[in-house]
Design an enzyme around this catalytic site. Structure first.
Site, mmCIF file in Angstrom:
data_model
loop_
_atom_site.group_PDB
_atom_site.id
_atom_site.type_symbol
_atom_site.label_atom_id
_atom_site.label_comp_id
_atom_site.label_asym_id
_atom_site.label_seq_id
_atom_site.Cartn_x
_atom_site.Cartn_y
_atom_site.Cartn_z
ATOM 1 N N GLU A 102 -28.364 68.128 178.675
ATOM 2 C CA GLU A 102 -27.821 68.073 177.377
ATOM 3 C C GLU A 102 -26.750 68.697 176.838
ATOM 4 O O GLU A 102 -26.119 69.867 177.214
ATOM 5 C CB GLU A 102 -28.897 68.864 176.720
ATOM 6 N N ASP A 103 -26.004 68.661 175.531
ATOM 7 C CA ASP A 103 -25.240 68.920 174.786
ATOM 8 C C ASP A 103 -25.344 70.405 174.050
ATOM 9 O O ASP A 103 -24.940 70.933 174.441
ATOM 10 C CB ASP A 103 -23.786 68.247 173.696
ATOM 11 N N ASP A 106 -30.438 71.959 168.969
ATOM 12 C CA ASP A 106 -30.682 72.885 167.487
ATOM 13 C C ASP A 106 -31.668 73.164 167.313
ATOM 14 O O ASP A 106 -32.620 74.030 167.549
ATOM 15 C CB ASP A 106 -29.304 72.113 167.181
ATOM 16 N N PHE A 155 -21.772 74.493 162.103
ATOM 17 C CA PHE A 155 -21.370 73.172 162.801
ATOM 18 C C PHE A 155 -20.418 73.133 163.909
ATOM 19 O O PHE A 155 -19.521 72.757 163.426
ATOM 20 C CB PHE A 155 -21.535 71.784 162.204
ATOM 21 N N ARG A 168 -14.779 63.959 169.556
ATOM 22 C CA ARG A 168 -15.277 64.778 171.097
ATOM 23 C C ARG A 168 -14.739 64.578 171.833
ATOM 24 O O ARG A 168 -14.590 65.209 173.037
ATOM 25 C CB ARG A 168 -16.223 63.170 171.617
HETATM 26 P P1 IMP Z 1 -31.683 68.871 167.716
HETATM 27 O O1 IMP Z 1 -32.747 67.778 167.515
HETATM 28 O O2 IMP Z 1 -32.267 69.849 165.988
HETATM 29 O O3 IMP Z 1 -32.194 70.062 168.674
HETATM 30 O O4 IMP Z 1 -30.449 68.255 167.668
HETATM 31 C C1 IMP Z 1 -29.862 67.832 168.985
HETATM 32 C C2 IMP Z 1 -29.223 67.194 168.702
HETATM 33 O O5 IMP Z 1 -27.525 66.829 167.135
HETATM 34 C C3 IMP Z 1 -27.568 67.125 169.678
HETATM 35 O O6 IMP Z 1 -27.919 66.612 170.619
HETATM 36 C C4 IMP Z 1 -27.133 66.773 168.434
HETATM 37 O O7 IMP Z 1 -26.695 65.114 168.879
HETATM 38 C C5 IMP Z 1 -26.811 67.105 167.759
HETATM 39 N N1 IMP Z 1 -26.210 68.403 166.836
HETATM 40 C C6 IMP Z 1 -26.626 69.889 166.525
HETATM 41 N N2 IMP Z 1 -26.318 70.611 166.143
HETATM 42 C C7 IMP Z 1 -24.334 69.808 166.823
HETATM 43 C C8 IMP Z 1 -23.681 71.136 166.011
HETATM 44 O O8 IMP Z 1 -23.030 71.897 165.953
HETATM 45 N N3 IMP Z 1 -22.312 69.345 166.494
HETATM 46 C C9 IMP Z 1 -22.688 68.341 166.962
HETATM 47 N N4 IMP Z 1 -23.738 67.408 167.230
HETATM 48 C C10 IMP Z 1 -25.024 68.762 166.511
HETATM 49 MG MG MG Z 2 -26.540 64.673 171.025
#
Ligand code: IMP
Ligand code: MG
Length: 179
Positions: A102-103, A106, A155, A168
C-alpha cells in the site's frame, strides 16, 4: 485545463534519499521474515506502484506480483468509506503467502474492505506493508505489519501518491497545498 507543473515549491516531507534507505530496511526485514518461502505481492494501484517497484528489487526472495485497483467514492482528498474494485486480481491467492503493498493507510476504510475481500480467497497468510501511515486519522481497526514512515495529518503527494492524478512522478514525498 489544468497545467501539469512539477510543483517543486511544495515542502518536502520525506526526501528521495530517506525513502530509498527506509525501503531497503523494509525489504531486508521482509526478506528475513519470509526466508525460504515464496511471497506473492499485491500492489494497490495506482498509488503503490512506485513503492512496489523499488521494494521488489531489494527483496531476496522468490516473488510473484499482481495488482489490484480499488476506487473510493468521494472527493480528491477524502475517503468516503464506500469502496469498489476497478481492476481485479489476475491470479488466485489461495494457499499463498500474500503481502499487500500500500502507498498509505489513512482512515483504514480501504484496507478494511480489501482485507475482507482477500481473506475470502483463503491465502495461507495475509500481511500488509505500507510506505506511509497516517495513524492519527484511523477510524477503522486496521494496522499495517510493516510501516515505512508514520506521518502527521497532512495531505501528501509524490513517489506514486497523487492529488487529482497529478504529482505521482515527484521523486520525494511532499506536502500538498493549493496554489
Ligand atoms: P483510507 O481508506 O482512508 O485508509 O485511504 C487510503 C487511500 O486514500 C490511499 O490508498 C490513498 O489513495 C488515499 N490517500 C489518503 N491520504 C492520502 C494522502 O495524503 N495523499 C494521497 N493519497 C491519500
Ligand atoms: Mg490508494
Amino acid at each position: 485545463m489544468s497545467r501539469r507543473v512539477p510543483r517543486n515549491d511544495l515542502q518536502v516531507l520525506l526526501s528521495a534519499e530517506q525513502i530509498a534507505s527506509r525501503v531497503k530496511e523494509l525489504a531486508a526485514q521482509i526478506s528475513a521474515d519470509y526466508r525460504g518461502r515464496p511471497l506473492h505481492l499485491i500492489g494497490m494501484l495506482k498509488g503503490a506502484w512506485v513503492f512496489l517497484a523499488d521494494l521488489v528489487r531489494h527483496l531476496d526472495l522468490k516473488v510473484t506480483v499482481d495488482f489490484l485497483s480499488i476506487a473510493s467514492y468521494g472527493g480528491a482528498s477524502v475517503s468516503s468509506g464506500a469502496v469498489r474494485i476497478t481492476k481485479d486480481l489476475d491470479q488466485s491467492i489461495e494457499g499463498l503467502d500474500v503481502l499487500v503493498v500500500e502507498d498509505i493507510l489513512d482512515t483504514g476504510h480501504t484496507f478494511e474492505y480489501l482485507r475482507g475481500v482477500l481473506e475470502a480467497h483463503k491465502p495461507k497468510s495475509l500481511k500488509v506493508v505500507t510506505l506511509l501511515d497516517k495513524s492519527s486519522r484511523r477510524v477503522r481497526p486496521v494496522e499495517a505489519d510493516y510501516v515505512g514512515f508514520t506521518i502527521p495529518d497532512v495531505f501528501v503527494v509524490g513517489y506514486g501518491l497523487d492529488y487529482s492524478q497529478q504529482y505521482r512522478n515527484l521523486p520525494d514525498v511532499r506536502i500538498w497545498r493549493a496554489t
